[in-house]
Design a protein around this motif. Structure first.
Motif, short mmCIF file in Angstrom:
data_model
loop_
_atom_site.label_atom_id
_atom_site.label_comp_id
_atom_site.label_asym_id
_atom_site.label_seq_id
_atom_site.Cartn_x
_atom_site.Cartn_y
_atom_site.Cartn_z
N SER A 62 23.37 38.36 21.89
CA SER A 62 23.38 38.28 20.42
C SER A 62 22.43 39.30 19.82
O SER A 62 22.77 40.00 18.85
N LEU A 63 21.22 39.41 20.38
CA LEU A 63 20.27 40.42 19.90
C LEU A 63 20.78 41.83 20.13
O LEU A 63 20.63 42.71 19.29
N LEU A 64 21.41 42.04 21.28
CA LEU A 64 21.96 43.35 21.62
C LEU A 64 23.04 43.75 20.62
O LEU A 64 23.05 44.88 20.12
N LEU A 65 23.92 42.85 20.32
CA LEU A 65 25.00 43.11 19.37
C LEU A 65 24.43 43.43 17.98
O LEU A 65 24.85 44.41 17.33
N LEU A 66 23.47 42.65 17.55
CA LEU A 66 22.84 42.89 16.26
C LEU A 66 22.15 44.25 16.23
O LEU A 66 22.30 45.02 15.27
N ALA A 67 21.40 44.57 17.29
CA ALA A 67 20.70 45.86 17.35
C ALA A 67 21.68 47.02 17.34
O ALA A 67 21.44 48.05 16.69
N MET A 68 22.80 46.88 18.06
CA MET A 68 23.81 47.94 18.08
C MET A 68 24.38 48.18 16.69
O MET A 68 24.54 49.33 16.26
N ILE A 69 24.69 47.10 15.99
CA ILE A 69 25.27 47.22 14.65
C ILE A 69 24.25 47.82 13.68
O ILE A 69 24.58 48.70 12.88
N LEU A 70 23.00 47.37 13.77
CA LEU A 70 21.96 47.91 12.89
C LEU A 70 21.73 49.40 13.17
O LEU A 70 21.53 50.18 12.25
N ARG A 71 21.77 49.77 14.43
CA ARG A 71 21.48 51.16 14.80
C ARG A 71 22.61 52.10 14.42
O ARG A 71 22.37 53.18 13.89
N THR A 72 23.85 51.70 14.66
CA THR A 72 24.98 52.61 14.43
C THR A 72 25.67 52.38 13.10
O THR A 72 26.41 53.24 12.64
N GLY A 73 25.49 51.20 12.52
CA GLY A 73 26.15 50.89 11.26
C GLY A 73 27.62 50.53 11.41
O GLY A 73 28.33 50.43 10.42
#
Length: 144
Positions: A62-73
């Motif tokens: 869940s954290l990984l998915l959130l971080a990916m979305i925040l990083r790449t948009g």
């Protein structure tokens, strides 16, 4: 700055999750069955380790998915892989594992149903570990 923090969170959570999958699944669990005299005890300890690994995976994923979305948009191919991994972990932990536990509590560990469910759990686990390895091998890109 936000992208740097997201990238660090992404790398750490991916390392924790995939590392735990491979360590528990390929090293610790098999070693338990070799070293412990009781298969029941080995299975019980392995089951607890797989539960911890699954819960860690749900948090890290869940954290990984959130971080990916925040990083790449956006929600790129890596997001779909993480989503698939999360679904596999959830299915194993909340559907298959309780069914295995029910059979174990009934003393049916030598039944065909137990073997079939154990095999399914193994496949779910190994596919998840394989997808995690794919993410590790692919590294992180500026854009998915």
């Amino acid at each position: 700055m936000k992208n740097n923090i997201s990238l660090v969170v992404e790398r750490i959570t991916l390392t924790l999750w995939v590392g735990s999958l491979w360590a528990v699944g390929l090293m610790v669990a098999p070693l338990l069955f070799v070293q412990l005299d009781s298969r029941a005890l080995a299975g019980s300890v392995a089951g607890q380790l797989f539960t911890i690994t699954a819960l860690l995976g749900l948090v890290c994923g869940s954290l990984l998915l959130l971080a990916m979305i925040l990083r790449t948009g956006r929600y790129g191919w890596r997001g779909w892989v993480v989503t698939a991994m999360l679904l596999l972990v959830a299915a194993g932990q909340f559907v298959v594992a309780p069914m295995i536990g029910d059979l174990r509590s009934q003393g049916l560990v030598d039944s065909a149903d137990f073997a079939r469910l154990h095999g399914l759990a193994s496949v779910l686990f190994m596919v998840t570990a394989g997808l995690g390895l794919l993410l590790v091998a692919a590294g992180t890109a500026r854009h998915d």
